[in-house]
Write a protein that holds these residues in place. Structure first.
Motif, mmCIF file in Angstrom:
data_model
loop_
_atom_site.group_PDB
_atom_site.id
_atom_site.type_symbol
_atom_site.label_atom_id
_atom_site.label_comp_id
_atom_site.label_asym_id
_atom_site.label_seq_id
_atom_site.Cartn_x
_atom_site.Cartn_y
_atom_site.Cartn_z
ATOM 1 N N THR A 199 13.113 12.228 4.527
ATOM 2 C CA THR A 199 13.593 11.165 3.640
ATOM 3 C C THR A 199 15.045 11.436 3.274
ATOM 4 O O THR A 199 15.423 12.576 2.984
ATOM 5 N N THR A 235 18.072 9.695 0.730
ATOM 6 C CA THR A 235 18.353 8.720 -0.320
ATOM 7 C C THR A 235 19.826 8.780 -0.689
ATOM 8 O O THR A 235 20.394 9.864 -0.867
ATOM 9 N N THR A 286 17.464 4.005 1.163
ATOM 10 C CA THR A 286 16.577 5.102 1.546
ATOM 11 C C THR A 286 16.223 4.973 3.022
ATOM 12 O O THR A 286 15.957 3.874 3.508
#
Length: 489
Positions: free
Chosen positions: A184, A186, A262
């Motif tokens: 991930t 962000t 994201t």
């Protein structure tokens, strides 16, 4: 999972009605002015407005009733068309991109606009467009697409008759997941702000116009009366105020567009989420990535920042005028490690670029230099300020051309990935290209360049409805031969 023939949510009537009003507003005004040469009375104006809204509503209801869809275990079927009925069948295994737009007016109803795209989709146009669908149904489509892409043995969950779940669909709805994405990324608010203020086009426009206004005011003051001087001051203040407003509006636009940016991956596809008022989710299979473009303009070069763009196959992008960023802004020190985490099948470890050991800078800058001298010389006889503009304009091209000669080069990262570095405008562009995605390789040379062992090497990949090219100008033909052998191996 089999669904009977269904209709869109009733809210779509309002969406169709608003779309009709927007599309036919100009035509309605032209018709009013044609019919009423004299000033119409208030009842006539109100009657015309009500008639226009009623006609748009009738067409909206007809569009709604003529749109039906059906989803089964293998495909999505859509029937639509007001006067000409059109049926589209899109198998789940052919769906390449699922894009969701969570507009603020759809969120309270747990709805979202959905676009389903395949390789046959043209640039900026989805194969199937749902103005609004329930989030639960979107999750089912996501799950069916994933199941079609990666067939699995029946699980205990499927045997019990439960609805299949999908990590990405759950992420869309904001619920927690038992199996989170593997990686991930962000983007923080301060990074979005830094991305906005280092936008080359916006900052340069404000800087150049503001400088010219401030530079010319003293000269104009010397020949102006007091009243004219006051007018010049007010005009300059208004222009600078508008430029500053434009600058901050451009920053606000980027903040709204990339708010909550994201990127998530499960090593099979990417999920990109972004937007404040219009929250957008875009699913991109890794197999559809044709290449990567790492770009760094002059401002971001000072701060050691880069932007990473995805070069996507047809049917993988959302809008023709919208760049798909993998990372809008990223520190150079984190670039290789972050790319390797999200695209493990690609090689990003750099050693040393192969460059032209003795670049012929005359070849690079001859045309902008000659054209610039001609333009500056002619304009100087008429307007000195025009000559100054031409000097700055062509001077930047000359510097960019010399910079290209010094910095361009290539490197084989492995037998499947090629790094190609060059200059585009005033930005350094590093392209990562996979061999099996390159459409063709071309070498161009002239008689005089061939005598010096130079030529232009060009690699082309297909992105959307266009061709994206990576070029090495006036590069040694011996290196072009190495590129050719790698391409054919």
């Amino acid at each position: 999972m089999i669904y009977e023939k269904q209709r869109l949510p009733l809210l779509c009537i309002g969406l169709y009605w608003f779309k009709n009003c927007k599309n036919f507003l100009v035509l309605a005004f032209l018709l009013v002015f044609k019919l009423f040469n004299d000033a119409p009375s208030l009842p006539m104006i109100l009657g015309g407005i009500l008639l226009f809204l009623l006609v748009c509503l009738i067409f909206a209801v007809l569009s709604y009733t003529r749109f039906t869809f059906q989803i089964d275990q293998t495909s999505v079927l859509v029937n639509k068309g007001l006067f000409i009925q059109k049926q589209t069948i899109l198998p789940f295994e052919r769906i390449q991109t699922i894009q969701e737009n969570h507009y603020f007016y759809l969120r309270p109803f747990k709805l979202a606009e959905v676009k389903l795209e395949s390789a046959a989709s043209s640039s900026g146009e989805a194969e199937i467009l749902f103005p609004a669908l329930p989030l639960v149904l979107i999750a089912s489509i996501e799950a069916s697409k994933k199941a079609a892409a990666t067939p699995q043995e029946p699980t205990a969950q499927a045997a019990s008759g439960e609805e299949p779940t999908n990590n990405y669909a759950t992420v869309f709805s904001g619920e927690e997941t038992a199996n989170p994405p593997l990686e991930t990324f962000t983007l923080k608010f301060k990074e979005i702000f830094l991305f906005s203020i280092t936008d080359f086009s916006v900052f340069t426009l404000v800087l150049v116009i503001g400088y010219n206004v401030l530079d010319n005011i003293p000269n104009l003051f010397a020949y102006a009366s007091e009243l004219q001087q006051l007018g010049l001051l007010l005009g300059a203040a208004l222009l600078l105020g508008l430029l500053i407003l434009f600058f901050f509006l451009a920053i606000a636009r980027n903040l709204f567009r990339y708010y909550g940016f994201t990127v998530e991956t499960n090593q099979q596809q990417l999920l990109i989420t972004q937007g404040l008022f219009s929250k957008r989710h875009q699913t991109i299979p890794l197999a559809r990535i044709q290449g990567l473009s790492v770009e760094q303009n002059l401002y971001r070069r000072i701060f050691h920042l880069s932007s990473v763009k995805l070069l996507l196959a047809a049917g993988s992008s959302s809008e023709s005028d919208d760049t798909v960023y993998l990372f809008p802004i990223l520190k150079e020190a984190q670039l290789t490690e972050t790319l390797a985490r999200f695209l493990p099948e690609w090689s990003f470890q750099q050693t040393a670029l192969v460059k032209n050991p003795r670049p012929n800078f005359w070849y690079f800058c001859r045309w902008p230099l000659l054209l610039g001298l001609l333009a500056v010389g002619i304009s100087a006889f008429f307007f000195w300020w025009l000559a100054l503009i031409f000097f700055v304009f062509f001077g930047s091209f000359v510097l960019s051309s010399i910079w290209r000669g010094k910095i361009q080069g290539y490197q084989f990262l492995d037998n499947h990935v090629l790094l190609c570095q060059t200059i585009r405008g005033l930005s350094k562009v590093t392209a990562y290209l996979k061999k099996n995605k390159i459409q063709d390789f071309t070498v161009t040379t002239t008689y005089w360049q061939h005598k010096k062992g130079l030529g232009k090497s060009q690699l082309t990949i297909k992105t959307e409805d266009t061709l994206t090219e990576s070029k090495l100008f006036y590069f040694p033909l011996t290196e072009a031969e190495k590129l050719r052998r790698w391409f054919l191996s």
